[in-house]
Write a protein that holds these residues in place. Structure first.
Motif, short mmCIF file in Angstrom:
data_model
loop_
_atom_site.label_atom_id
_atom_site.label_comp_id
_atom_site.label_asym_id
_atom_site.label_seq_id
_atom_site.Cartn_x
_atom_site.Cartn_y
_atom_site.Cartn_z
N UNK A 130 -57.60 17.21 -13.85
CA UNK A 130 -57.46 15.88 -13.23
C UNK A 130 -56.46 15.90 -12.08
N UNK A 131 -55.46 16.80 -12.15
CA UNK A 131 -54.49 16.90 -11.04
C UNK A 131 -55.21 17.34 -9.76
N UNK A 132 -56.13 18.29 -9.90
CA UNK A 132 -56.88 18.76 -8.73
C UNK A 132 -57.81 17.70 -8.17
N UNK A 133 -58.14 16.70 -8.98
CA UNK A 133 -59.07 15.65 -8.55
C UNK A 133 -58.37 14.45 -7.90
N UNK A 134 -57.03 14.42 -7.92
CA UNK A 134 -56.30 13.30 -7.33
C UNK A 134 -56.44 13.35 -5.81
N UNK A 135 -56.91 12.30 -5.17
CA UNK A 135 -57.03 12.29 -3.70
C UNK A 135 -55.68 12.54 -3.04
N UNK A 136 -55.69 13.26 -1.93
CA UNK A 136 -54.46 13.63 -1.23
C UNK A 136 -53.65 12.41 -0.78
N UNK A 137 -54.31 11.30 -0.57
CA UNK A 137 -53.59 10.12 -0.07
C UNK A 137 -52.51 9.64 -1.03
N UNK A 138 -52.70 9.93 -2.33
CA UNK A 138 -51.72 9.47 -3.31
C UNK A 138 -50.44 10.31 -3.29
N UNK A 139 -50.47 11.46 -2.64
CA UNK A 139 -49.29 12.32 -2.57
C UNK A 139 -48.37 11.92 -1.41
N UNK A 140 -48.85 11.05 -0.55
CA UNK A 140 -48.07 10.60 0.59
C UNK A 140 -47.21 9.41 0.18
N UNK A 141 -45.89 9.52 0.38
CA UNK A 141 -44.98 8.43 0.03
C UNK A 141 -44.99 7.41 1.16
N UNK A 142 -45.40 6.18 0.84
CA UNK A 142 -45.44 5.12 1.86
C UNK A 142 -44.03 4.63 2.16
N UNK A 143 -43.81 4.21 3.40
CA UNK A 143 -42.47 3.68 3.75
C UNK A 143 -42.03 2.55 2.84
#
Length: 408
Positions: A391-404
């Motif tokens: 499931x970790x490999x399936x997490x979209x990359x956008x969720x790893x970006x910390x929003x301001x």
């Protein structure tokens, strides 16, 4: 709002470090399983006892938090320590599963009152004098002293337990008694103006809101699941330490030395956590933590030597890493108005997962042997870690970006 002088607030802060360091003296911890076994409890009953305790904490966590806000954190701390005193006294005079269960439930109520008010009490005092930014430093210092006292208690507890297992429970009364006396000297900062039912409703609403946020944020949800899995499995193994060391023919007095060493080791490793993540990165840190949690367990079954307890250091390393590493990942992606509640949700998830898995470990240990209980953990963790890795490999990359908006 109560009228409190700056001198009273500063006295609260000074007392808080002493309170945190001395309010828990778990002399019984290195020998508690042996005490249960000497009073007729088998592995299944021991794990059921702890599962009920964990569920009690889950059910009491939110209501006691509301109580602390309504009646005041000083009163909550005072009552919490008093309940711990009563619970330990009941423990010292119990000789059956039912007696131990009553004592556990009283202690669960006491711990829930303390966890819902201790950290908030320190923060409230610092905020009143305009120094909330000092919270992390002061809380960390107090916790480090508490860890040292715990290590010393375990060391002495092993020596006392070699003479009398039950006597360790009476010695453990010292901490809550000191905590009760210090709590009486605290000065209340403020109480909530809301009624209890209104405050309780607000807590449940906030937890629901945070739960919905975690469900939508795939990386936060995954981190909660990973944290719960690691923390719960560390708890499962904790209650097998003593039977295992006994099978390795270690004297009871050595149990205290080993438990003290574990606490000091965990304290040291927690200081290295940020360096590990910086060197390995997130993905390899996850792999390391999973490996430490599962790969050393079969060695406990294969080798029953006096020094085999060192294989437990894998779980002790993760115990040291969970809060500074995984909580950081969770907080990085959580809005500031939900961070404290998110960490509470993490704690609830850990206890709930422990309660779900504990009976299976207990059944394996009772119907088979200690080795079966350890191997049952290997099987459970292998399945869960496989799912978590996929499931970790399936997490979209956008969720790893910390929003301001998540940073502040």
């Amino acid at each position: 709002m109560l009228s409190v002088t700056k001198a009273s607030l500063e006295k609260n802060i000074r007392l808080y470090t002493t309170y945190t360091a001395l309010s828990s003296t778990p002399f019984m911890l290195p020998v508690l399983v042996l005490l249960w076994e000497n009073n007729g409890l088998n592995t299944y009953e021991i794990f059921i006892l702890q599962a009920i305790f964990a569920l009690a904490i889950v059910l009491l966590e939110v209501p006691t938090g509301a109580i602390a806000d309504v009646i005041g954190k000083k009163i909550s701390l005072t009552i919490g320590n008093l309940l711990n005193l009563i619970g330990l006294f009941l423990y010292g005079n119990s000789y059956s599963f039912e007696g131990f269960l009553v004592a556990e439930l009283v202690i669960a109520m006491g711990l829930a009152l303390l966890s819902g008010s201790s950290a908030a009490f320190l923060y409230d005092n610092l905020k009143e004098i305009g120094q909330p930014e000092h919270y992390t430093k002061l809380a960390g210092r107090a916790d480090s002293y508490s860890l040292i006292i715990t290590a010393i208690s375990c060391l002495i507890g092993g020596i006392i337990g070699d003479y009398s297992l039950r006597l360790t429970l009476y010695f453990s009364l010292v901490g809550p008694f000191i905590g009760f006396c210090i709590a009486l000297q605290f000065r209340e900062v403020h109480k909530s103006e809301k009624e209890f039912l209104s405050q309780l409703s607000t807590y449940w609403s906030l937890i629901g809101e945070v739960g919905r946020f975690a469900t939508k944020h795939k990386l936060v949800l995954w981190s909660l699941a990973f944290s719960s899995t690691l923390s719960a499995s560390c708890g499962w193994l904790l209650w097998l330490y003593q039977p295992y060391m006994r099978e390795c023919n270690l004297p009871i007095a050595a149990f205290g030395v080993i438990f003290a060493g574990f606490n000091l080791y965990a304290g040291f490793m927690s200081r290295q956590a940020h360096r590990v993540v910086r060197y390995l990165g997130k993905a390899r840190t996850i792999t390391l933590m999973m490996g430490l949690q599962i790969l050393l367990l079969p060695l406990l079954v294969l080798f029953k030597l006096p020094y085999s307890f060192l294989f437990f250091l894998g779980q002790q390393t993760n115990r040291a890493f969970i809060n500074p590493i995984i909580n950081q990942w969770i907080l990085d992606h959580t809005y500031k108005d939900k961070r404290a509640t998110m960490l509470s949700l993490t704690g609830l998830g850990e206890k709930l997962f422990f309660a779900i898995g504990a009976p299976f470990i207990g059944i394996a240990g009772t119907r088979g042997s200690l080795d079966y209980a350890i191997l049952a953990q290997v099987a459970i963790l292998f399945g869960l870690f496989t799912i978590l890795l996929i499931t970790y490999q399936m997490i979209p990359r956008k969720y790893f970006i910390i929003k301001p908006s998540e940073r502040f």
